[in-house]
Design an enzyme around this catalytic site. Structure first.
Site, short mmCIF file in Angstrom:
data_model
loop_
_atom_site.label_atom_id
_atom_site.label_comp_id
_atom_site.label_asym_id
_atom_site.label_seq_id
_atom_site.Cartn_x
_atom_site.Cartn_y
_atom_site.Cartn_z
N HIS A 207 0.85 -1.19 0.00
CA HIS A 207 0.00 0.00 0.00
C HIS A 207 0.89 1.24 0.00
CE1 HIS A 207 -3.88 -1.98 1.75
NE2 HIS A 207 -3.27 -2.76 0.88
N GLU B 18 0.96 3.94 1.81
CA GLU B 18 1.46 4.38 3.11
C GLU B 18 2.61 3.49 3.58
OE1 GLU B 18 -3.02 5.35 3.10
OE2 GLU B 18 -1.73 3.74 2.36
N CYS C 35 -6.15 2.32 5.54
CA CYS C 35 -6.82 1.07 5.93
C CYS C 35 -6.29 0.64 7.30
CB CYS C 35 -6.57 -0.01 4.88
SG CYS C 35 -4.88 -0.64 4.89
N CYS D 88 -2.47 -0.10 7.27
CA CYS D 88 -1.67 1.12 7.18
C CYS D 88 -1.77 1.94 8.46
CB CYS D 88 -2.09 1.94 5.97
SG CYS D 88 -1.68 1.11 4.41
#
Length: 158
Positions: free
Chosen positions: A55, A57, A85, A88
């Site tokens: 992801h 992040e 999410c 993250c």
């Protein structure tokens, strides 16, 4: 006149759009900022890297830690194109980031097919009752590594 926050948000959105147009990943980007300067950027690479943890992040946090030679980012902020999410968000807390700025909500992400709600619902359940059950298997010496850590004199607590 645009503030630094506005500029960082716009940069994050530009990275997210570029990521989609390049075909490298989803519509997500993040950047880590320290004292008004961008330390790292990340874009979603889940599909292109075949890595469900890639992801934006997470990538930005990993890069920032390497750049700053630290496992904590307590004096940094993160800008994200979307509300982080659960994974993250956990990484953000572990990294000790000061603040999170985000543009789109998880509800907006769900509306285009990125649905994290299952994870939030699962976390509210007892571990053994989740769709992927977590089964506790206690052992007589199961805490041996914890005991070794506790006794370690030269450990770096994190």
């Amino acid at each position: 006149m645009k503030t630094n926050t506005d500029q960082f948000i716009q940069q994050t959105l530009e990275l997210a759009v570029d990521n989609v147009l390049s075909g490298q990943g989803g519509p997500f980007a993040a950047l880590i900022v320290k004292q008004g300067k961008v330390v790292s950027t990340g874009t979603n690479r889940v599909v292109s890297k075949r890595d469900p943890t890639a992801h934006a992040e997470i990538i930005a946090i990993r890069q920032a830690c390497q750049e700053l030679n630290s496992f904590q980012l307590a004096d940094c902020e993160i800008y994200s194109s979307c509300e982080p999410c659960a994974m993250c968000l956990g990484a953000i807390y572990w990294a000790r980031l000061q603040r999170v700025y985000y543009v789109n909500t998880r509800e907006q992400a769900a509306a285009i097919g990125f649905i994290d709600e299952l994870i939030y619902q699962e976390l509210a359940k007892l571990p053994a009752e989740r769709q992927i059950p977590l089964l506790h298997i206690p052992q007589v010496n199961g805490d041996c590594a914890f005991e070794a850590w506790r006794q370690q004199v030269h450990k770096i607590v994190y």
